[in-house]
Design a protein around this motif. Structure first.
Motif, mmCIF file in Angstrom:
data_model
loop_
_atom_site.group_PDB
_atom_site.id
_atom_site.type_symbol
_atom_site.label_atom_id
_atom_site.label_comp_id
_atom_site.label_asym_id
_atom_site.label_seq_id
_atom_site.Cartn_x
_atom_site.Cartn_y
_atom_site.Cartn_z
ATOM 1 N N LEU A 249 67.582 69.405 -44.980
ATOM 2 C CA LEU A 249 68.920 69.570 -45.561
ATOM 3 C C LEU A 249 68.951 69.066 -47.007
ATOM 4 O O LEU A 249 69.687 69.603 -47.838
ATOM 5 C CB LEU A 249 69.974 68.852 -44.715
ATOM 6 C CG LEU A 249 70.312 69.540 -43.393
ATOM 7 C CD1 LEU A 249 71.207 68.656 -42.527
ATOM 8 C CD2 LEU A 249 70.990 70.899 -43.630
ATOM 9 N N SER B 173 67.566 71.621 -49.010
ATOM 10 C CA SER B 173 68.580 72.677 -49.124
ATOM 11 C C SER B 173 69.693 72.329 -50.102
ATOM 12 O O SER B 173 70.598 73.122 -50.306
ATOM 13 C CB SER B 173 69.228 72.929 -47.762
ATOM 14 O OG SER B 173 68.272 73.354 -46.824
ATOM 15 N N PHE C 155 71.938 69.839 -49.732
ATOM 16 C CA PHE C 155 73.171 69.343 -49.110
ATOM 17 C C PHE C 155 73.613 68.010 -49.685
ATOM 18 O O PHE C 155 74.737 67.592 -49.496
ATOM 19 C CB PHE C 155 73.026 69.297 -47.580
ATOM 20 C CG PHE C 155 73.426 70.598 -46.963
ATOM 21 C CD1 PHE C 155 72.754 71.762 -47.287
ATOM 22 C CD2 PHE C 155 74.510 70.685 -46.100
ATOM 23 C CE1 PHE C 155 73.146 72.975 -46.754
ATOM 24 C CE2 PHE C 155 74.912 71.896 -45.573
ATOM 25 C CZ PHE C 155 74.224 73.045 -45.897
ATOM 26 N N ARG D 245 64.934 79.006 -43.680
ATOM 27 C CA ARG D 245 66.347 78.656 -43.550
ATOM 28 C C ARG D 245 66.749 77.599 -44.586
ATOM 29 O O ARG D 245 67.860 77.610 -45.102
ATOM 30 C CB ARG D 245 66.613 78.139 -42.138
ATOM 31 C CG ARG D 245 68.067 77.764 -41.859
ATOM 32 C CD ARG D 245 68.992 78.965 -41.886
ATOM 33 N NE ARG D 245 70.347 78.628 -41.435
ATOM 34 C CZ ARG D 245 71.371 79.451 -41.488
ATOM 35 N NH1 ARG D 245 71.221 80.673 -41.965
ATOM 36 N NH2 ARG D 245 72.560 79.083 -41.059
ATOM 37 N N TYR D 246 65.828 76.660 -44.882
ATOM 38 C CA TYR D 246 66.167 75.604 -45.842
ATOM 39 C C TYR D 246 66.446 76.159 -47.226
ATOM 40 O O TYR D 246 67.148 75.533 -48.016
ATOM 41 C CB TYR D 246 65.070 74.526 -45.881
ATOM 42 C CG TYR D 246 63.658 75.056 -45.974
ATOM 43 C CD1 TYR D 246 63.092 75.362 -47.210
ATOM 44 C CD2 TYR D 246 62.907 75.263 -44.832
ATOM 45 C CE1 TYR D 246 61.804 75.853 -47.296
ATOM 46 C CE2 TYR D 246 61.606 75.760 -44.909
ATOM 47 C CZ TYR D 246 61.061 76.057 -46.148
ATOM 48 O OH TYR D 246 59.789 76.545 -46.234
ATOM 49 N N ASP E 197 67.707 79.436 -47.545
ATOM 50 C CA ASP E 197 68.940 80.185 -47.321
ATOM 51 C C ASP E 197 70.143 79.248 -47.412
ATOM 52 O O ASP E 197 71.194 79.614 -47.944
ATOM 53 C CB ASP E 197 68.877 80.852 -45.941
ATOM 54 C CG ASP E 197 69.829 82.034 -45.827
ATOM 55 O OD1 ASP E 197 70.125 82.654 -46.875
ATOM 56 O OD2 ASP E 197 70.273 82.335 -44.712
ATOM 57 N N LEU E 198 69.955 78.019 -46.911
ATOM 58 C CA LEU E 198 71.051 77.043 -46.943
ATOM 59 C C LEU E 198 71.400 76.605 -48.368
ATOM 60 O O LEU E 198 72.435 76.007 -48.596
ATOM 61 C CB LEU E 198 70.676 75.808 -46.112
ATOM 62 C CG LEU E 198 70.678 75.973 -44.589
ATOM 63 C CD1 LEU E 198 70.059 74.760 -43.921
ATOM 64 C CD2 LEU E 198 72.096 76.190 -44.063
ATOM 65 N N VAL F 202 76.337 80.277 -47.666
ATOM 66 C CA VAL F 202 75.958 79.643 -46.410
ATOM 67 C C VAL F 202 76.418 78.182 -46.397
ATOM 68 O O VAL F 202 76.935 77.675 -45.406
ATOM 69 C CB VAL F 202 74.438 79.747 -46.172
ATOM 70 C CG1 VAL F 202 74.085 79.208 -44.805
ATOM 71 C CG2 VAL F 202 73.986 81.197 -46.298
ATOM 72 N N ARG F 203 76.204 77.495 -47.529
ATOM 73 C CA ARG F 203 76.588 76.094 -47.576
ATOM 74 C C ARG F 203 78.092 75.925 -47.383
ATOM 75 O O ARG F 203 78.546 75.012 -46.711
ATOM 76 C CB ARG F 203 76.140 75.461 -48.887
ATOM 77 C CG ARG F 203 75.994 73.955 -48.760
ATOM 78 C CD ARG F 203 76.007 73.293 -50.096
ATOM 79 N NE ARG F 203 77.156 73.732 -50.842
ATOM 80 C CZ ARG F 203 77.095 74.428 -51.966
ATOM 81 N NH1 ARG F 203 75.943 74.780 -52.476
ATOM 82 N NH2 ARG F 203 78.216 74.794 -52.578
ATOM 83 N N LEU G 171 79.131 75.690 -43.850
ATOM 84 C CA LEU G 171 78.877 74.413 -43.185
ATOM 85 C C LEU G 171 79.810 73.326 -43.704
ATOM 86 O O LEU G 171 80.145 72.382 -42.991
ATOM 87 C CB LEU G 171 77.408 74.027 -43.324
ATOM 88 C CG LEU G 171 76.518 74.964 -42.483
ATOM 89 C CD1 LEU G 171 75.070 74.878 -42.903
ATOM 90 C CD2 LEU G 171 76.657 74.659 -41.003
ATOM 91 N N ASP H 274 75.826 82.039 -39.051
ATOM 92 C CA ASP H 274 75.882 81.469 -40.385
ATOM 93 C C ASP H 274 76.736 80.216 -40.460
ATOM 94 O O ASP H 274 76.902 79.633 -41.529
ATOM 95 C CB ASP H 274 76.369 82.511 -41.390
ATOM 96 C CG ASP H 274 75.206 83.352 -41.898
ATOM 97 O OD1 ASP H 274 74.051 82.908 -41.747
ATOM 98 O OD2 ASP H 274 75.450 84.445 -42.433
ATOM 99 N N ALA I 147 73.689 75.266 -38.817
ATOM 100 C CA ALA I 147 72.693 74.947 -39.841
ATOM 101 C C ALA I 147 71.332 75.540 -39.495
ATOM 102 O O ALA I 147 70.698 76.170 -40.339
ATOM 103 C CB ALA I 147 72.593 73.429 -40.025
#
Lengths: 589, 589
Positions: A203, A206, A208, B127-128, B130-131, B136-137, B140, B554, B557
């Motif tokens: 994360l 990513s 975050f 995925r990391y 894509d996030l 996408v973020r 979340l 989506d 996570a």
């Protein structure tokens, strides 16, 4: 409507109101033609009254009520004649006009009181009744409060709670995984996470920036007392920070929790290196509610023909304030205590610093008073104090002295559960040599093992030592210790792919093993990982500490016993042949 | 310190400040001796500028920066010449005095932009990355916001969040359990919870009064699109309440979430019986953003020698407003659409209510205009509307018409994702006849099955029917439906031991099976269970609905694909022989 108020709500200002209450019959008392019932719910107890002169039928119904019956009463709030100042509703009672039995109860197997007559095993089997007791419920209310205050504090600082998956991949690092056979991918297994470590680092990759999660983790360990196979962490991670930022942020969290939940102001939390903690407390999680530091006497005691000290790697003392009046009997008992296998000392030397200033020791034969005065000076004893000395192998003796220190703290009343002393322990070693641990897979024994975990960053200035003296490398790792309990720990992470590969090499992973297990993380580090670090708090432990208790079990709604069983629901249990067949597994008898 | 500000923070009022930013290189542009870098973090994008006239070395360094490099820059906030009103930081830029490359990045496999060039599979593997994409973020972030607002709302109403165990007991009711072999209790298994249902009911028996938990649940189903093996619920339960109390409380939660998260005021949520939902929408989760109710024509159409209608159990119509101008081609295409196997109609009859008031149908041979006027009156068509009619078996036709209604809603633009229509569906049947379902164990087919779950209370007035006509018994059960999506559901529970035993009997449990599986709950009911009920919201679904998306993936996570695999970490995977041996299980090839 089943109630207009709860059983903890009505006050003298409500007198004359018509109300409806629902709850459990805590107890009934008869007194001169009247029946008094203590009606209980989560919020409190209200006294309700039936009088045979008011209504004989109602009165007779009330007399038949048993303990733990669930009832609904309608009535009028009246002022009590004999008020009970200990109960918030103690100034009023309810004159009942209608009684409705919502459910009956057979007699519970133990009393639902703060002090119950139920043994541990019985209360675990009937956990749903144990949870009715005020004492246990208050623990879980405290847990709720700590969780929501943690969340709100972190939310205000822009932390995002992100749920990481529970069905993940087995990585034989650290303790054993619980595994879950996959039906759709036969002969393959998920693992339950021991922590969301890799996911929180992903994360950060990513972007975050700030992550937290209050999350269940799982460890298939042989359970020691007060360990649970499933436990809860407050798991946190931050990007673009150094260690100082992290310590400041989570010092803030700890202070916030103490302030909002217990109304206690915690001062600036001091910091101590791992080396100092070991030197002065014999322990990397010192209880700093009291001083009584370890004092090394090697320089003073050698060469006096006392073989025990002469042969010892370490001779170490503590000064127990005001304990010079310990009797011979007490000291003998203490000697037996340190010789127990759990402590493992071979004997105990003591020196009384008497009220008259004289010093008398159990080894006067070898050390005259002048020598003993040097001991006194070294450990700063005053008249009235007791000096206790252990000697032997360095590591074992330090550990034994740490135990003795804690024991003396208990005996001298220095470990008040309502007093809180917080401490950061920093500069942990990066690695420790693992001789083999029953909780680790056999293949992991006899090699360097990550003290924190394999993603922990060494201190930049120590990186060179990785090749020549791995044991001397310090980590950017830290623990928060409260009252001698390690409540949380964390580290700055490695964010450089090459350093991470080097670390895996030191830990004895082949390149293939590292790629197989952590390939996704190492791949992720190819795409711009930010500097990051984090911390995880043991939430069950934090709750028990705030609750002033030693055991975490009473802060978990439905805990398991030491064999990992839930005796209430009787789990684990056998499953059907049909289930096994669908999962393509077979049990081995 | 790695940064003084985030990349979303600086404004025109900060001009002349010396600042430090850290983030990712979104993109670089060169323009007349200057290099502009868009520096990105979670909070925004700030433009940083390098000028070869200011510092040639820095300028050259900046030119070498690649996409997704992680950098730290020190510099001064200056006013931009050409301001970007679409970016909150668009009035300023940073004149860089120092550049520190924190980490490099290889070229990402797809662009980190709102509209990416990466396909589904690639984005799941990485995925990391894509996030990192805003879109996408933000999902979340929305999820975090919904969770914390839910918690704070429920906390204010005295709900306690209580963690229930994850390692529980397998109960072969409903879908398949994931199981976990126990090492310490060999040949026995834990199960992962499909919901905390029994535990929350036990908490009510314990007097916890109001419980909630945002909790992971697990179901080993053959995954249809948009199902996940692990999913999250907002799980709630209340004591001493009736159904009305529960509907009011959670209507409050829904309104609170819409207000605080989306600033939308939701009016009083209407209620509809299950029977009406089926009658008027052919569906127990009607999308009430638009009307277009189902209208039964059986009374009008029989006996006109049109065999299709004469033989049909049900002839049902909808009126599509303003669609009379549908061309023959469009109608043929719609006919093909309803004949697809997923819809399963055998054909489509239509009647155009033309602008001139005349009505022309595809079955003019059998029904003259006078007859068609009756159809029009029945389904309240106006000039310009299109009447669509399906006929056949009652259940299938109703279902097909429900699908056609939703499709026409889409085609006519009546299903705006930014418009929200909430509905309570109540009075569900207690039981449904189960013919066999691939997601249920074979042993459960061909018997009455709990529509909600086996603890749901029948309506008191229907209890008598349990013996004579189980299918007619209505439950105190309710669903909350938003925009045609079942977002949550719950029921009043049985709190009487005898009624619960009766229910198990109707469901085909022997007394022994019921005791074996739910003995602890039935025992608990001996000790004074209060009246109670609750609800569970599908949290993943709620998030996607609030986010205006169709897919839940989506809003998770790290989701799994339709084979239950996490392709990023490559789980599930094989485990070692050593692990299998310790668990006393063997895989069957």
């Amino acid at each position: 409507m089943l109630r207009t108020h709860t059983c903890g709500e009505l006050r003298i200002t409500d007198v004359n109101k018509e109300i409806i209450l629902s709850g459990w019959v805590q107890k009934t008392r008869e007194l001169g033609g009247m029946t008094f019932v203590d009606l209980r719910d989560r919020y409190g107890i209200t006294q309700v009254v039936f009088n045979q002169d008011w209504d004989k039928t109602l009165f007779d119904q009330a007399r038949a009520l048993g303990r733990e019956f669930v009832v609904q009463i309608t009535g009028t709030v009246i002022e009590r004649e004999s008020k009970n100042k200990n109960n918030p509703t103690g100034e009023i009672e309810i004159k009942v006009s209608k009684l409705n039995i919502l459910n009956e109860s057979i007699t519970p197997p133990f009393t639902i009181e703060d002090e119950t007559d139920g043994g541990d095993e019985l209360r675990m089997k009937y956990r749903y009744l144990d949870l009715r007791r005020n004492a246990v419920r208050k623990n879980l209310e405290l847990r709720h409060r700590l969780a929501i205050e943690s969340r709100n504090f972190l939310d205000k600082l822009n932390f995002l709670e992100v749920e990481t998956p529970v069905l993940i991949k087995s990585t034989p690092e650290g303790a054993r995984d619980f595994v879950v056979p996959s039906r759709m991918n036969q002969n393959q297994f998920y693992a339950l996470p021991q922590s969301p470590q890799t996911f929180k680092q992903l994360l950060m990759v990513s972007g975050f920036d700030r992550y937290y999660q209050i999350v269940k983790c799982f460890r298939d360990e042989d359970l020691r007392a007060d360990r649970q196979p499933e436990f809860t962490q407050i798991d946190c991670e931050m990007s673009f920070v150094d260690q100082e930022d992290i310590l400041q942020t989570f010092e803030g969290l700890v202070k916030h929790l103490f302030k909002t939940v217990k109304n206690i102001d915690i001062p600036v939390i001091p910091r101590m290196s791992y080396a100092d903690a070991m030197k002065y407390y014999g322990n990397d999680k010192p209880d700093t509610r009291f001083d009584m530091q370890l004092c090394e006497l090697n320089q003073l005691v050698k060469g006096h023909n006392f073989k025990v000290f002469d042969d010892a790697e370490l001779v170490v003392a503590i000064c127990a304030k005001g304990a010079a009046n310990y009797t011979r009997k007490q000291l003998d008992e203490l000697t037996e205590w340190v010789k127990r296998p759990q402590i493992g000392a071979t004997g105990l030397v003591y020196a009384r610093h008497n009220e008259d200033g004289s010093i008398k020791s159990s080894v006067d034969k070898f050390y005259n008073e002048e020598e003993l005065k040097k001991w006194s000076a070294a450990c700063n004893s005053q008249a009235g104090d007791l000096i206790l000395v252990l000697a032997g192998n360095e590591e074992k003796t330090r550990k034994a002295m740490s135990e003795l220190r804690l024991e003396m703290g208990n005996r001298l009343g220095l470990r008040d559960k309502n007093k809180f002393s917080c401490l950061w322990v920093i500069d942990f070693p990066l690695l420790e040599w693992n001789e083999g641990d029953p909780n680790l897979l056999a293949s992991l024994a006899g090699r360097w093992h990550a003290k924190h975990h394999p993603f922990t960053s060494p201190k930049p200035e120590d990186i060179e030592l990785l090749n020549v003296n791995p044991g001397a490398v310090r980590a950017n790792a830290y623990d928060i210790v409260i009252n001698g309990v390690e409540v949380g720990g964390g580290s700055m992470r490695i964010h450089n792919k090459n350093l991470q590969a080097k670390m895996f090499e030191v830990l004895g992973f082949t390149k293939e093993e590292a790629l197989h297990q952590f390939g996704f993380l190492m791949n992720a580090f190819e795409f711009g990982a930010p500097p990051h670090g984090g911390i995880a708090f043991g939430f069950d432990r934090l709750c028990s500490l705030f609750g002033g208790a030693d055991s975490i079990r009473d802060f978990i709604a439905f805990p398991k016993n030491n064999s990992g069983r839930d005796v209430m629901i009787d789990a684990p249990s056998e499953i059907s042949e049909e289930q096994l067949k669908e999962l393509a597994i077979r049990t081995v008898k």
